[in-house]
Scaffold this motif. Structure first.
Motif, PDB file in Angstrom:
ATOM      1  N   ALA A   1       0.808  -1.219   0.000  1.00 14.63           N
ATOM      2  CA  ALA A   1       0.000   0.000   0.000  1.00 14.63           C
ATOM      3  C   ALA A   1       0.843   1.273   0.000  1.00 14.63           C
ATOM      4  O   ALA A   1       0.437   2.294  -0.569  1.00 14.63           O
ATOM      5  N   ASN A   2       2.015   1.249   0.656  1.00  7.90           N
ATOM      6  CA  ASN A   2       2.778   2.503   0.778  1.00  7.90           C
ATOM      7  C   ASN A   2       4.106   2.495   0.024  1.00  7.90           C
ATOM      8  O   ASN A   2       4.872   3.453   0.100  1.00  7.90           O
ATOM      9  N   GLY A   3       4.409   1.432  -0.714  1.00  9.54           N
ATOM     10  CA  GLY A   3       5.686   1.352  -1.419  1.00  9.54           C
ATOM     11  C   GLY A   3       5.900   2.502  -2.390  1.00  9.54           C
ATOM     12  O   GLY A   3       6.963   3.136  -2.402  1.00  9.54           O
ATOM     13  N   SER A   4       4.894   2.788  -3.199  1.00 11.33           N
ATOM     14  CA  SER A   4       5.012   3.878  -4.175  1.00 11.33           C
ATOM     15  C   SER A   4       5.170   5.225  -3.475  1.00 11.33           C
ATOM     16  O   SER A   4       5.909   6.106  -3.941  1.00 11.33           O
ATOM     17  N   GLU A   5       4.499   5.377  -2.349  1.00  9.21           N
ATOM     18  CA  GLU A   5       4.581   6.623  -1.587  1.00  9.21           C
ATOM     19  C   GLU A   5       5.998   6.860  -1.069  1.00  9.21           C
ATOM     20  O   GLU A   5       6.515   7.985  -1.115  1.00  9.21           O
ATOM     21  N   ILE A   6       6.643   5.794  -0.592  1.00  9.95           N
ATOM     22  CA  ILE A   6       8.016   5.911  -0.090  1.00  9.95           C
ATOM     23  C   ILE A   6       8.969   6.289  -1.219  1.00  9.95           C
ATOM     24  O   ILE A   6       9.840   7.159  -1.065  1.00  9.95           O
ATOM     25  N   ILE A   7       8.803   5.654  -2.367  1.00  8.53           N
ATOM     26  CA  ILE A   7       9.676   5.948  -3.508  1.00  8.53           C
ATOM     27  C   ILE A   7       9.488   7.388  -3.978  1.00  8.53           C
ATOM     28  O   ILE A   7      10.460   8.093  -4.288  1.00  8.53           O
ATOM     29  N   GLU A   8       8.241   7.852  -4.009  1.00  9.91           N
ATOM     30  CA  GLU A   8       7.973   9.236  -4.412  1.00  9.91           C
ATOM     31  C   GLU A   8       8.581  10.225  -3.421  1.00  9.91           C
ATOM     32  O   GLU A   8       9.114  11.268  -3.815  1.00  9.91           O
ATOM     33  N   LEU A   9       8.502   9.895  -2.135  1.00  8.61           N
ATOM     34  CA  LEU A   9       9.118  10.752  -1.125  1.00  8.61           C
ATOM     35  C   LEU A   9      10.621  10.824  -1.350  1.00  8.61           C
ATOM     36  O   LEU A   9      11.233  11.900  -1.266  1.00  8.61           O
ATOM     37  N   GLY A  10      11.225   9.692  -1.662  1.00 12.51           N
ATOM     38  CA  GLY A  10      12.656   9.682  -1.946  1.00 12.51           C
ATOM     39  C   GLY A  10      13.007  10.560  -3.128  1.00 12.51           C
ATOM     40  O   GLY A  10      14.017  11.277  -3.110  1.00 12.51           O
ATOM     41  N   HIS A  11      12.159  10.556  -4.164  1.00 10.79           N
ATOM     42  CA  HIS A  11      12.415  11.372  -5.352  1.00 10.79           C
ATOM     43  C   HIS A  11      12.475  12.861  -5.016  1.00 10.79           C
ATOM     44  O   HIS A  11      13.214  13.618  -5.660  1.00 10.79           O
ATOM     45  N   LEU A  12      11.708  13.281  -4.019  1.00 14.24           N
ATOM     46  CA  LEU A  12      11.726  14.691  -3.621  1.00 14.24           C
ATOM     47  C   LEU A  12      13.098  15.115  -3.107  1.00 14.24           C
ATOM     48  O   LEU A  12      13.448  16.295  -3.133  1.00 14.24           O
ATOM     49  N   PHE A  13      13.884  14.140  -2.643  1.00 16.08           N
ATOM     50  CA  PHE A  13      15.222  14.423  -2.123  1.00 16.08           C
ATOM     51  C   PHE A  13      16.312  13.940  -3.082  1.00 16.08           C
ATOM     52  O   PHE A  13      17.486  13.905  -2.721  1.00 16.08           O
ATOM     53  N   GLY A  14      15.909  13.573  -4.296  1.00 16.91           N
ATOM     54  CA  GLY A  14      16.884  13.090  -5.264  1.00 16.91           C
ATOM     55  C   GLY A  14      17.336  11.669  -5.008  1.00 16.91           C
ATOM     56  O   GLY A  14      18.345  11.225  -5.567  1.00 16.91           O
ATOM     57  N   ALA A  15      16.603  10.931  -4.166  1.00 17.80           N
ATOM     58  CA  ALA A  15      16.963   9.545  -3.858  1.00 17.80           C
ATOM     59  C   ALA A  15      16.256   8.602  -4.818  1.00 17.80           C
ATOM     60  O   ALA A  15      15.200   8.924  -5.364  1.00 17.80           O
ATOM     61  N   HIS A  16      16.841   7.430  -5.013  1.00 16.28           N
ATOM     62  CA  HIS A  16      16.182   6.425  -5.842  1.00 16.28           C
ATOM     63  C   HIS A  16      16.299   5.060  -5.179  1.00 16.28           C
ATOM     64  O   HIS A  16      17.219   4.811  -4.383  1.00 16.28           O
ATOM     65  N   ALA A  17      15.349   4.194  -5.494  1.00 12.70           N
ATOM     66  CA  ALA A  17      15.311   2.867  -4.887  1.00 12.70           C
ATOM     67  C   ALA A  17      16.355   1.966  -5.541  1.00 12.70           C
ATOM     68  O   ALA A  17      16.415   1.856  -6.766  1.00 12.70           O
ATOM     69  N   VAL A  18      17.185   1.327  -4.713  1.00 16.01           N
ATOM     70  CA  VAL A  18      18.200   0.408  -5.229  1.00 16.01           C
ATOM     71  C   VAL A  18      17.868  -1.038  -4.867  1.00 16.01           C
ATOM     72  O   VAL A  18      18.505  -1.966  -5.371  1.00 16.01           O
ATOM     73  N   ASP A  19      16.871  -1.219  -3.995  1.00 17.11           N
ATOM     74  CA  ASP A  19      16.437  -2.574  -3.646  1.00 17.11           C
ATOM     75  C   ASP A  19      14.997  -2.515  -3.154  1.00 17.11           C
ATOM     76  O   ASP A  19      14.665  -1.690  -2.290  1.00 17.11           O
ATOM     77  N   VAL A  20      14.141  -3.361  -3.725  1.00 16.67           N
ATOM     78  CA  VAL A  20      12.729  -3.411  -3.333  1.00 16.67           C
ATOM     79  C   VAL A  20      12.353  -4.866  -3.082  1.00 16.67           C
ATOM     80  O   VAL A  20      12.543  -5.724  -3.952  1.00 16.67           O
ATOM     81  N   THR A  21      11.840  -5.144  -1.874  1.00 15.23           N
ATOM     82  CA  THR A  21      11.357  -6.488  -1.549  1.00 15.23           C
ATOM     83  C   THR A  21       9.901  -6.380  -1.105  1.00 15.23           C
ATOM     84  O   THR A  21       9.311  -5.293  -1.133  1.00 15.23           O
ATOM     85  N   GLY A  22       9.352  -7.494  -0.659  1.00 17.42           N
ATOM     86  CA  GLY A  22       7.959  -7.481  -0.247  1.00 17.42           C
ATOM     87  C   GLY A  22       7.696  -6.629   0.980  1.00 17.42           C
ATOM     88  O   GLY A  22       6.582  -6.124   1.157  1.00 17.42           O
ATOM     89  N   ASP A  23       8.721  -6.441   1.833  1.00 15.00           N
ATOM     90  CA  ASP A  23       8.483  -5.678   3.065  1.00 15.00           C
ATOM     91  C   ASP A  23       9.504  -4.581   3.338  1.00 15.00           C
ATOM     92  O   ASP A  23       9.464  -3.943   4.390  1.00 15.00           O
ATOM     93  N   THR A  24      10.434  -4.341   2.414  1.00 14.81           N
ATOM     94  CA  THR A  24      11.396  -3.247   2.602  1.00 14.81           C
ATOM     95  C   THR A  24      11.701  -2.558   1.280  1.00 14.81           C
ATOM     96  O   THR A  24      11.580  -3.154   0.203  1.00 14.81           O
ATOM     97  N   ILE A  25      12.124  -1.304   1.392  1.00 13.61           N
ATOM     98  CA  ILE A  25      12.652  -0.544   0.257  1.00 13.61           C
ATOM     99  C   ILE A  25      13.945   0.114   0.724  1.00 13.61           C
ATOM    100  O   ILE A  25      13.984   0.717   1.805  1.00 13.61           O
ATOM    101  N   THR A  26      14.996  -0.012  -0.068  1.00 10.15           N
ATOM    102  CA  THR A  26      16.264   0.643   0.249  1.00 10.15           C
ATOM    103  C   THR A  26      16.482   1.789  -0.724  1.00 10.15           C
ATOM    104  O   THR A  26      16.481   1.590  -1.947  1.00 10.15           O
ATOM    105  N   LEU A  27      16.646   2.987  -0.167  1.00 12.47           N
ATOM    106  CA  LEU A  27      16.868   4.186  -0.971  1.00 12.47           C
ATOM    107  C   LEU A  27      18.337   4.589  -0.913  1.00 12.47           C
ATOM    108  O   LEU A  27      18.988   4.464   0.130  1.00 12.47           O
ATOM    109  N   GLU A  28      18.833   5.083  -2.032  1.00 13.35           N
ATOM    110  CA  GLU A  28      20.184   5.644  -2.092  1.00 13.35           C
ATOM    111  C   GLU A  28      20.064   7.142  -2.323  1.00 13.35           C
ATOM    112  O   GLU A  28      19.361   7.585  -3.233  1.00 13.35           O
TER     113      GLU A  28
END
Length: 201
Positions: free
Chosen positions: A135-162
Protein backbone atom coordinates in the motif's frame (compact mmCIF):
# COMPACT_ATOMS: atom_id res chain seq x y z
CA UNK A 1 62.37 -7.31 76.23
CA UNK A 2 61.52 -10.70 74.74
CA UNK A 3 57.91 -11.08 73.65
CA UNK A 4 57.21 -7.36 73.74
CA UNK A 5 56.00 -5.82 70.52
CA UNK A 6 57.66 -2.58 69.60
CA UNK A 7 55.19 0.20 68.83
CA UNK A 8 56.33 2.76 66.29
CA UNK A 9 55.03 6.25 66.82
CA UNK A 10 53.16 7.94 63.94
CA UNK A 11 53.48 11.32 65.53
CA UNK A 12 54.23 13.98 63.00
CA UNK A 13 53.22 11.81 60.02
CA UNK A 14 50.10 13.87 59.44
CA UNK A 15 52.21 17.01 59.53
CA UNK A 16 54.55 15.60 56.93
CA UNK A 17 51.62 14.75 54.68
CA UNK A 18 50.17 18.21 55.02
CA UNK A 19 53.50 19.79 54.20
CA UNK A 20 54.25 17.47 51.30
CA UNK A 21 54.43 18.96 47.81
CA UNK A 22 51.43 17.92 45.76
CA UNK A 23 52.28 17.23 42.13
CA UNK A 24 49.62 18.60 39.82
CA UNK A 25 49.50 17.00 36.35
CA UNK A 26 50.45 19.54 33.72
CA UNK A 27 48.76 19.68 30.35
CA UNK A 28 50.70 19.76 27.14
CA UNK A 29 50.56 22.75 24.87
CA UNK A 30 47.40 22.63 22.84
CA UNK A 31 45.60 20.48 25.41
CA UNK A 32 44.49 23.15 27.86
CA UNK A 33 40.88 23.23 28.89
CA UNK A 34 38.78 25.84 27.14
CA UNK A 35 35.50 27.38 28.26
CA UNK A 36 32.40 25.63 26.88
CA UNK A 37 30.99 27.29 23.79
CA UNK A 38 34.35 28.49 22.45
CA UNK A 39 34.87 25.47 20.18
CA UNK A 40 34.27 25.56 16.43
CA UNK A 41 34.01 22.90 13.73
CA UNK A 42 36.91 22.48 11.31
CA UNK A 43 37.31 20.23 8.28
CA UNK A 44 40.71 19.12 7.03
CA UNK A 45 41.91 17.12 4.06
CA UNK A 46 45.25 15.48 4.85
CA UNK A 47 47.23 13.98 1.96
CA UNK A 48 49.48 11.16 3.19
CA UNK A 49 52.03 8.97 1.43
CA UNK A 50 50.68 5.44 1.08
CA UNK A 51 53.33 3.90 3.31
CA UNK A 52 52.78 1.26 6.01
CA UNK A 53 51.60 2.90 9.24
CA UNK A 54 51.29 6.41 7.77
CA UNK A 55 47.51 6.67 8.14
CA UNK A 56 47.72 5.16 11.64
CA UNK A 57 50.17 7.88 12.70
CA UNK A 58 47.80 10.62 11.56
CA UNK A 59 44.79 9.09 13.30
CA UNK A 60 46.88 8.36 16.39
CA UNK A 61 47.91 12.01 16.61
CA UNK A 62 44.28 13.13 16.39
CA UNK A 63 43.44 10.85 19.30
CA UNK A 64 46.43 11.90 21.41
CA UNK A 65 45.63 15.57 20.90
CA UNK A 66 42.14 14.85 22.26
CA UNK A 67 40.58 16.29 19.13
CA UNK A 68 36.85 15.60 19.03
CA UNK A 69 36.51 13.83 15.68
CA UNK A 70 33.02 14.13 14.23
CA UNK A 71 33.75 12.49 10.87
CA UNK A 72 36.66 10.54 9.44
CA UNK A 73 36.95 9.20 5.91
CA UNK A 74 39.99 7.55 4.35
CA UNK A 75 40.23 6.88 0.62
CA UNK A 76 42.33 7.06 -2.51
CA UNK A 77 43.33 10.35 -4.12
CA UNK A 78 44.07 11.25 -7.74
CA UNK A 79 47.67 10.12 -7.15
CA UNK A 80 48.28 6.36 -6.95
CA UNK A 81 50.69 6.61 -4.02
CA UNK A 82 48.76 9.13 -1.91
CA UNK A 83 45.92 8.54 0.56
CA UNK A 84 43.32 11.24 1.19
CA UNK A 85 42.03 11.63 4.77
CA UNK A 86 39.01 13.87 5.33
CA UNK A 87 38.42 14.65 8.99
CA UNK A 88 36.07 16.99 10.84
CA UNK A 89 36.97 18.05 14.37
CA UNK A 90 35.47 20.30 17.01
CA UNK A 91 38.03 22.26 18.98
CA UNK A 92 39.16 25.71 20.09
CA UNK A 93 41.06 27.86 17.59
CA UNK A 94 44.27 27.67 19.62
CA UNK A 95 44.21 23.89 19.92
CA UNK A 96 43.25 23.51 16.26
CA UNK A 97 46.23 25.63 15.15
CA UNK A 98 48.50 23.50 17.32
CA UNK A 99 46.99 20.35 15.83
CA UNK A 100 47.88 21.61 12.34
CA UNK A 101 51.47 22.19 13.45
CA UNK A 102 51.74 18.66 14.80
CA UNK A 103 50.22 17.09 11.68
CA UNK A 104 52.72 18.91 9.45
CA UNK A 105 55.57 17.37 11.45
CA UNK A 106 54.57 13.83 10.45
CA UNK A 107 57.04 12.72 7.79
CA UNK A 108 54.51 11.09 5.45
CA UNK A 109 52.09 14.03 5.47
CA UNK A 110 52.51 15.71 2.09
CA UNK A 111 49.92 18.46 2.24
CA UNK A 112 47.03 19.71 4.39
CA UNK A 113 44.04 21.73 3.21
CA UNK A 114 41.88 23.52 5.76
CA UNK A 115 38.48 23.40 4.07
CA UNK A 116 37.00 25.52 6.86
CA UNK A 117 38.48 28.60 5.17
CA UNK A 118 37.63 27.61 1.59
CA UNK A 119 34.57 27.49 -0.66
CA UNK A 120 33.98 23.78 -1.07
CA UNK A 121 31.85 21.11 -2.72
CA UNK A 122 30.87 18.48 -0.14
CA UNK A 123 28.75 15.38 -0.59
CA UNK A 124 27.75 12.34 1.45
CA UNK A 125 26.14 9.09 0.32
CA UNK A 126 23.61 7.17 2.39
CA UNK A 127 21.61 3.97 2.05
CA UNK A 128 18.33 3.92 3.98
CA UNK A 129 16.32 0.71 4.36
CA UNK A 130 12.66 1.32 5.25
CA UNK A 131 9.73 -0.93 6.12
CA UNK A 132 7.19 -1.00 3.30
CA UNK A 133 3.94 -2.61 2.25
CA UNK A 134 2.10 -2.98 -1.04
CA UNK A 135 0.00 0.00 0.00
CA UNK A 136 2.78 2.50 0.78
CA UNK A 137 5.69 1.35 -1.42
CA UNK A 138 5.01 3.88 -4.17
CA UNK A 139 4.58 6.62 -1.59
CA UNK A 140 8.02 5.91 -0.09
CA UNK A 141 9.68 5.95 -3.51
CA UNK A 142 7.97 9.24 -4.41
CA UNK A 143 9.12 10.75 -1.12
CA UNK A 144 12.66 9.68 -1.95
CA UNK A 145 12.41 11.37 -5.35
CA UNK A 146 11.73 14.69 -3.62
CA UNK A 147 15.22 14.42 -2.12
CA UNK A 148 16.88 13.09 -5.26
CA UNK A 149 16.96 9.54 -3.86
CA UNK A 150 16.18 6.43 -5.84
CA UNK A 151 15.31 2.87 -4.89
CA UNK A 152 18.20 0.41 -5.23
CA UNK A 153 16.44 -2.57 -3.65
CA UNK A 154 12.73 -3.41 -3.33
CA UNK A 155 11.36 -6.49 -1.55
CA UNK A 156 7.96 -7.48 -0.25
CA UNK A 157 8.48 -5.68 3.06
CA UNK A 158 11.40 -3.25 2.60
CA UNK A 159 12.65 -0.54 0.26
CA UNK A 160 16.26 0.64 0.25
CA UNK A 161 16.87 4.19 -0.97
CA UNK A 162 20.18 5.64 -2.09
CA UNK A 163 20.67 9.38 -1.62
CA UNK A 164 23.62 11.70 -2.20
CA UNK A 165 23.89 15.26 -0.96
CA UNK A 166 24.64 17.48 2.00
CA UNK A 167 24.43 16.26 5.57
CA UNK A 168 21.35 18.43 6.11
CA UNK A 169 19.58 16.93 3.09
CA UNK A 170 20.21 13.38 4.26
CA UNK A 171 19.10 14.19 7.80
CA UNK A 172 15.82 15.60 6.47
CA UNK A 173 15.14 12.53 4.35
CA UNK A 174 15.85 10.19 7.25
CA UNK A 175 13.53 12.26 9.43
CA UNK A 176 10.73 12.05 6.86
CA UNK A 177 11.12 8.28 6.60
CA UNK A 178 10.95 7.68 10.35
CA UNK A 179 7.17 7.30 10.28
CA UNK A 180 7.45 4.24 8.01
CA UNK A 181 9.94 2.52 10.28
CA UNK A 182 13.63 2.58 9.42
CA UNK A 183 15.36 -0.80 9.41
CA UNK A 184 18.92 0.35 8.74
CA UNK A 185 20.99 3.39 7.75
CA UNK A 186 24.53 3.30 6.31
CA UNK A 187 26.37 6.58 5.67
CA UNK A 188 29.78 7.18 4.14
CA UNK A 189 30.61 10.45 5.84
CA UNK A 190 31.19 13.30 3.43
CA UNK A 191 33.96 13.91 0.96
CA UNK A 192 34.89 17.46 0.03
CA UNK A 193 37.15 19.53 -2.20
CA UNK A 194 37.62 23.19 -3.00
CA UNK A 195 35.52 24.75 -5.74
CA UNK A 196 36.83 25.92 -9.10
CA UNK A 197 40.58 25.99 -9.60
CA UNK A 198 41.35 25.62 -5.90
CA UNK A 199 44.15 23.09 -5.51
CA UNK A 200 43.68 20.43 -2.84
CA UNK A 201 47.01 18.83 -3.49
Amino acid sequence: MPGRTAIMSNAGSSDRKEGAIQRVPTERAGQTNVPPGTESSYTLVVFVNDHPGAVDRVIGLLRRRRASMQKLLVGRSELPDVVRITVSVTDSEVRFDHLLEQLRKIVDVRHIVNLSTESVVARELALVKVNSTAANGSEIIELGHLFGAHAVDVTGDTITLEVTGSEEKIEKLVSQLQSYGIREVARTGYVAMTRGTGDNG
